[in-house]
Scaffold this active site. Structure first.
Site, PDB file in Angstrom:
ATOM      1  N   ARG A 136      74.433 -29.081  32.234  1.00  8.07           N
ATOM      2  CA  ARG A 136      73.231 -29.032  33.147  1.00  8.07           C
ATOM      3  C   ARG A 136      71.861 -29.907  32.676  1.00  8.07           C
ATOM      4  O   ARG A 136      71.529 -29.679  31.415  1.00  8.07           O
ATOM      5  CB  ARG A 136      72.904 -27.517  33.221  1.00  8.07           C
ATOM      6  N   ASN A 157      70.798 -32.865  21.844  1.00  9.58           N
ATOM      7  CA  ASN A 157      71.910 -33.228  23.045  1.00  9.58           C
ATOM      8  C   ASN A 157      72.975 -34.301  22.393  1.00  9.58           C
ATOM      9  O   ASN A 157      72.679 -35.081  21.657  1.00  9.58           O
ATOM     10  CB  ASN A 157      71.475 -33.591  24.574  1.00  9.58           C
ATOM     11  N   HIS A 159      75.855 -37.031  23.723  1.00  5.99           N
ATOM     12  CA  HIS A 159      76.133 -37.734  24.942  1.00  5.99           C
ATOM     13  C   HIS A 159      77.207 -38.853  24.728  1.00  5.99           C
ATOM     14  O   HIS A 159      77.244 -39.314  23.689  1.00  5.99           O
ATOM     15  CB  HIS A 159      75.032 -38.838  25.368  1.00  5.99           C
TER      16      HIS A 159
HETATM   17  C1  GRF Z   1      81.495 -33.961  24.981  1.00  9.98           C
HETATM   18  O1  GRF Z   1      82.097 -34.959  25.185  1.00  9.98           O
HETATM   19  C2  GRF Z   1      80.051 -34.213  25.176  1.00  9.98           C
HETATM   20  O2  GRF Z   1      79.651 -35.495  24.527  1.00  9.98           O
HETATM   21  C3  GRF Z   1      79.898 -34.061  26.667  1.00  9.98           C
HETATM   22  O3  GRF Z   1      80.627 -33.042  27.007  1.00  9.98           O
HETATM   23  C4  GRF Z   1      81.814 -33.015  26.138  1.00  9.98           C
HETATM   24  C5  GRF Z   1      81.806 -31.695  25.553  1.00  9.98           C
HETATM   25  O4  GRF Z   1      83.084 -31.382  24.734  1.00  9.98           O
HETATM   26  N1  GRF Z   1      78.406 -33.539  26.663  1.00  9.98           N
HETATM   27  P1  GRF Z   1      83.163 -29.845  24.224  1.00  9.98           P
HETATM   28  O5  GRF Z   1      83.000 -28.773  25.144  1.00  9.98           O
HETATM   29  O6  GRF Z   1      82.191 -30.018  23.144  1.00  9.98           O
HETATM   30  O7  GRF Z   1      84.658 -29.807  23.666  1.00  9.98           O
END
Ligand code: GRF
Length: 240
Positions: A136, A157, A159
């Site tokens: 979100r 965060n 990404h």
């Molecule tokens: C990861 O690829 C992260 O970069 C993105 O969402 C995915 C989350 O994976 N924002 P997880 O829930 O940590 O396995």
């Protein structure tokens, strides 16, 4: 023993990044203690991972909140300290030419959900809020209530792309479809835009001509599990 920083985590799904952070804390690779894991979605695997590690969990279920807001938001439903003009002025999540009504509904519905998140988070005294696959965007309403010291970012965060390339929800997919030969992941502090805040660390990997999208995601996630703990430790060292 070094002082530990206190962190809170927010997730939406599988929580493999959360697991990497839990493991790194346990192994002493991060001088941090995780106080809670919150999710915007009930029943996700990441919540199980947190519980198995003895971390307190909570859920603020965004979907029904947003559905109900779409039926109509009464001003009384909004947080008392919600100032629409201020949030409109600060936000960079939606382009300036977006219909005013849409922007308002978006910001108001998110603020209703974010207030519930803040109510849960305020029970803890944290140095850092870690978004570990939290799917979100967060509005200035939320950000300003976590980043209370001007100039001091407290929300991190991860990404799935080498920012500033490929912001948005499908970083690995966009990297793959563009035909890039190098992909990567980025840890950054969040600001009022989408995936635009100051970069803390990045890791890259090569994409072979024969790689599928699944291969790219697998290579990327493995880099994420190294990068996120390292960036949190970088923050912890500066904090001490
Ligand atoms: C990861 O690829 C992260 O970069 C993105 O969402 C995915 C989350 O994976 N924002 P997880 O829930 O940590 O396995």
């Amino acid at each position: 023993m070094a002082d530990k920083i206190k962190i809170g985590t927010l997730i939406s799904g599988g929580g493999t990044n959360l697991q990497a952070i839990i493991d790194a804390c346990r192994a002493g690779r991060i001088d941090a203690e995780i106080l809670f894991t919150g999710s915007d979605t009930p029943g996700v695997k990441g919540l199980e991972r947190a519980e198995a590690a003895g971390i307190e969990t909570f859920v603020v279920d965004y979907d029904p909140i947003i559905r109900s807001c779409k039926k109509g938001i009464n001003d009384l439903d909004l947080p008392q300290d919600f100032d629409l003009a201020e949030i409109l002025e600060k936000q960079r999540l939606m382009p300036a030419d977006t219909a005013r009504e849409r922007v308002e509904l978006f910001l108001k519905s998110r603020a209703v959900a974010e207030k519930k998140l803040l109510d849960r988070i305020s029970a803890y005294d944290i140095d850092l809020l870690v978004l570990a696959g939290f799917m979100r965007v967060l509005t200035p309403y939320f950000i300003d209530r976590i980043n209370t010291r001007p100039g001091h970012h407290k929300i991190m965060n991860i990404h799935p792309a080498l920012l500033p390339a490929f912001p948005g929800t499908d970083g690995y997919g966009d990297t793959f479809r563009y035909g890039c030969k190098v992909g990567g992941c980025t840890v950054h502090f969040i600001d009022y835009g989408e995936d635009t805040g100051p970069i803390i660390g990045q890791k890259a990997f090569e994409i072979e001509d024969t790689d599928s999208l699944e291969d790219v995601k697998k290579k990327g996630l493995e880099k994420e599990w190294e990068l996120y703990p390292a960036c949190i430790q970088k923050f912890a060292r500066k904090k001490r």
